[in-house]
Design an enzyme around this catalytic site. Structure first.
Site, mmCIF file in Angstrom:
data_model
loop_
_atom_site.group_PDB
_atom_site.id
_atom_site.type_symbol
_atom_site.label_atom_id
_atom_site.label_comp_id
_atom_site.label_asym_id
_atom_site.label_seq_id
_atom_site.Cartn_x
_atom_site.Cartn_y
_atom_site.Cartn_z
ATOM 1 N N ASP A 16 37.912 41.432 -48.918
ATOM 2 C CA ASP A 16 38.390 40.243 -49.647
ATOM 3 C C ASP A 16 39.608 39.660 -48.933
ATOM 4 O O ASP A 16 39.823 38.449 -48.934
ATOM 5 C CB ASP A 16 38.764 40.628 -51.087
ATOM 6 N N HIS A 209 43.225 38.312 -58.642
ATOM 7 C CA HIS A 209 43.946 37.611 -57.568
ATOM 8 C C HIS A 209 45.302 37.197 -58.140
ATOM 9 O O HIS A 209 45.473 37.072 -59.357
ATOM 10 C CB HIS A 209 43.116 36.421 -57.068
ATOM 11 N N CYS A 240 39.400 33.703 -51.529
ATOM 12 C CA CYS A 240 37.969 33.486 -51.366
ATOM 13 C C CYS A 240 37.754 32.173 -50.630
ATOM 14 O O CYS A 240 38.361 31.167 -50.977
ATOM 15 C CB CYS A 240 37.285 33.453 -52.730
ATOM 16 N N ASN A 249 44.303 39.184 -53.537
ATOM 17 C CA ASN A 249 44.352 40.069 -54.706
ATOM 18 C C ASN A 249 45.773 40.554 -54.915
ATOM 19 O O ASN A 249 46.597 40.458 -54.017
ATOM 20 C CB ASN A 249 43.490 41.311 -54.465
HETATM 21 P P1 HMG Z 1 21.509 30.147 -48.300
HETATM 22 O O1 HMG Z 1 21.832 29.257 -47.152
HETATM 23 O O2 HMG Z 1 21.236 29.524 -49.613
HETATM 24 O O3 HMG Z 1 20.357 31.199 -47.989
HETATM 25 O O4 HMG Z 1 22.682 31.194 -48.442
HETATM 26 P P2 HMG Z 1 18.983 31.149 -47.332
HETATM 27 O O5 HMG Z 1 18.223 32.317 -47.905
HETATM 28 O O6 HMG Z 1 18.389 29.766 -47.403
HETATM 29 O O7 HMG Z 1 19.311 31.477 -45.781
HETATM 30 C C1 HMG Z 1 19.965 30.574 -44.934
HETATM 31 C C2 HMG Z 1 20.302 31.269 -43.632
HETATM 32 O O8 HMG Z 1 21.181 32.371 -43.865
HETATM 33 C C3 HMG Z 1 19.075 31.869 -42.948
HETATM 34 O O9 HMG Z 1 19.358 31.864 -41.539
HETATM 35 C C4 HMG Z 1 19.091 33.313 -43.414
HETATM 36 O O10 HMG Z 1 18.426 34.181 -42.538
HETATM 37 C C5 HMG Z 1 20.585 33.606 -43.428
HETATM 38 P P3 HMG Z 1 18.796 30.677 -40.579
HETATM 39 O O11 HMG Z 1 17.305 30.713 -40.764
HETATM 40 O O12 HMG Z 1 19.410 29.394 -41.083
HETATM 41 O O13 HMG Z 1 19.282 31.106 -39.230
HETATM 42 N N1 HMG Z 1 20.931 34.660 -44.391
HETATM 43 C C6 HMG Z 1 21.652 35.744 -44.062
HETATM 44 N N2 HMG Z 1 22.204 36.150 -42.902
HETATM 45 C C7 HMG Z 1 22.861 37.329 -42.917
HETATM 46 N N3 HMG Z 1 23.017 38.089 -44.031
HETATM 47 C C8 HMG Z 1 22.474 37.707 -45.197
HETATM 48 C C9 HMG Z 1 21.756 36.482 -45.250
HETATM 49 N N4 HMG Z 1 21.130 35.824 -46.232
HETATM 50 C C10 HMG Z 1 20.613 34.710 -45.695
HETATM 51 N N5 HMG Z 1 22.631 38.474 -46.289
HETATM 52 C C11 HMG Z 1 23.758 33.197 -49.158
HETATM 53 C C12 HMG Z 1 22.724 32.141 -49.492
HETATM 54 C C13 HMG Z 1 23.998 34.008 -50.403
HETATM 55 C C14 HMG Z 1 23.236 34.083 -48.039
HETATM 56 C C15 HMG Z 1 25.042 32.457 -48.693
HETATM 57 O O14 HMG Z 1 25.413 31.551 -49.685
HETATM 58 C C16 HMG Z 1 26.169 33.397 -48.438
HETATM 59 O O15 HMG Z 1 26.157 34.169 -47.497
HETATM 60 N N6 HMG Z 1 27.214 33.359 -49.304
HETATM 61 C C17 HMG Z 1 28.288 34.287 -49.213
HETATM 62 C C18 HMG Z 1 29.523 33.702 -49.725
HETATM 63 C C19 HMG Z 1 30.617 34.735 -49.624
HETATM 64 O O16 HMG Z 1 30.545 35.702 -48.885
HETATM 65 N N7 HMG Z 1 31.691 34.490 -50.402
HETATM 66 C C20 HMG Z 1 32.811 35.339 -50.414
HETATM 67 C C21 HMG Z 1 32.538 36.676 -51.039
HETATM 68 S S1 HMG Z 1 32.496 36.633 -52.800
HETATM 69 C C22 HMG Z 1 34.161 36.820 -53.253
HETATM 70 O O17 HMG Z 1 35.044 36.827 -52.424
HETATM 71 C C23 HMG Z 1 34.453 37.000 -54.694
HETATM 72 C C24 HMG Z 1 34.899 38.437 -55.056
HETATM 73 O O18 HMG Z 1 36.030 38.846 -54.299
HETATM 74 C C25 HMG Z 1 35.256 38.470 -56.538
HETATM 75 C C26 HMG Z 1 36.228 37.351 -56.911
HETATM 76 O O19 HMG Z 1 37.413 37.430 -56.534
HETATM 77 O O20 HMG Z 1 35.757 36.385 -57.529
HETATM 78 C C27 HMG Z 1 33.768 39.447 -54.803
HETATM 79 MG MG MG Z 2 38.087 38.470 -54.814
#
Ligand code: HMG
Ligand code: MG
Length: 302
Positions: A16, A209, A240, A249
């Site tokens: 994070d 956070h 984030c 955090n």
């Molecule tokens: P999308 O674009 O809707 O997904 O993303 P898709 O299924 O259409 O795939 C698009 C492309 O991404 C494709 O590649 C997939 O292969 C690839 P392309 O054909 O274009 O070359 N792909 C991946 N590659 C690697 N690993 C994967 C993966 N999945 C698809 N797992 C998706 C949907 C969920 C993947 C995208 O929106 C994403 O990665 N989001 C992540 C956002 C993120 O990491 N945010 C920060 C973390 S959450 C956070 O910090 C909150 C937390 O701390 C709690 C809080 O404080 O609130 C936990």
């Molecule tokens: Mg967080």
């Protein structure tokens, strides 16, 4: 939770904290950070994120970071996994616990994971099934439980609705996140007490956070409500990428100072965490965000 500790602290800085870092952080620095935190005694370190590298480029080297670690027996290595593709990548590594993640706000789910809350939970079904078959531990993180950067107010009832929708997945823990750090103590206590009417609070983690400087007060209120698992980030790193303006955090040093003062056992060496907070701040070229970290470091150097 370990029988010898009163609270479990999950260190989320390597994930994070660093996911939001604008400058490139070399893999060796990420690995050294995680190693130092493991060696300091954290029972759980969130090390990686198997998400799309197009969405979060900083987390693209998670597999290499995991490979570089010498894991103490007492610790669990966690990684974020949004879908089956992420789980398949995690299964090639030493990930022992996955974190699936959704939100209590529809607007935030769309921005963060590009789908609705219901769609995200539907994606989790096969992820949880396979993760269970492989013997992984599973946490479900719910963002924006106390407010949303896009939609504003988030009601406790909205959080309860998501918990209800996740219930059939039988995850080990729910992470209740104040993603943008807007919550205050009365709200935090009410939120945790309400959750406690449905879920055993031993399965609930507070992920606060510290944007508005309320995280320690919210942790105190959650402790009062019965929560015993908290997340923190060394030096207060992070934020984030999809919650503009939100800071990291609660700093691990601040949280440990509180726990030490309350006489609650964490199993973590506060002095080692203070040194690590100083070290990573130097690596990133900026002062620590931890008030206790700064004070304890100066005291140690005096
Ligand atoms: P999308 O674009 O809707 O997904 O993303 P898709 O299924 O259409 O795939 C698009 C492309 O991404 C494709 O590649 C997939 O292969 C690839 P392309 O054909 O274009 O070359 N792909 C991946 N590659 C690697 N690993 C994967 C993966 N999945 C698809 N797992 C998706 C949907 C969920 C993947 C995208 O929106 C994403 O990665 N989001 C992540 C956002 C993120 O990491 N945010 C920060 C973390 S959450 C956070 O910090 C909150 C937390 O701390 C709690 C809080 O404080 O609130 C936990
Ligand atoms: Mg967080």
């Amino acid at each position: 939770m370990d029988a010898k500790t009163d609270v479990k602290i999950v260190e989320v800085g390597p994930r994070d904290g660093l996911q939001n870092e604008k400058q490139h952080v070399p893999t060796v620095i990420k690995a050294e950070l995680a190693q130092r935190l493991l060696d300091a005694g954290f029972p759980n370190v969130e090390v990686a994120s198997f998400v799309s590298p197009k969405w979060v480029p900083q987390m693209a080297d998670g597999a290499d970071v995991l490979k570089a670690l010498k894991k103490p027996e007492y610790a669990t290595l966690s990684a974020l996994v949004p879908n089956l593709k992420g789980l398949e990548a995690a299964l090639q590594t030493r990930t022992e616990e996955i974190v699936i993640f959704t939100a209590a706000s529809e607007a935030f789910a769309q921005k963060n994971i590009n789908c609705s809350i219901d769609e995200s939970i539907a994606r989790f079904d096969p992820v949880v099934k396979l993760a269970r078959e492989k013997g992984l531990r599973i946490r479900a993180s719910i963002s924006c439980c106390m407010g949303c950067p896009y939609q504003g107010e988030v009601r406790i009832a909205d959080v309860m609705k998501v918990i209800d929708k996740l219930a059939h997945l039988s995850v080990d823990e729910y992470d209740i996140a104040d993603t943008i750090g807007v919550g205050t103590a009365g709200h935090a206590k009410q939120l945790m007490k309400t959750i406690g009417q449905t879920v055993d609070l031993r399965r609930i983690a507070g992920h606060f956070h510290d944007t508005y400087g309320q995280a320690i007060a919210n942790i105190m209120a959650s402790l009062d409500a019965g929560v015993r698992i908290f997340h923190s980030s060394v030096a207060g790193l992070g934020g984030c990428p999809y919650a503009k303006g939100a800071t990291g955090n609660v700093a691990s040093e601040d949280l440990l100072y509180l726990m030490d003062g309350l006489g609650l056992k964490t199993g973590i060496d506060t002095a080692a965490v203070v040194q690590t907070g100083h070290w990573i701040s130097e690596q990133l070229g900026r002062p620590t965000a931890s008030r206790a970290g700064r004070a304890l470091y100066q005291k140690a150097c005096a």
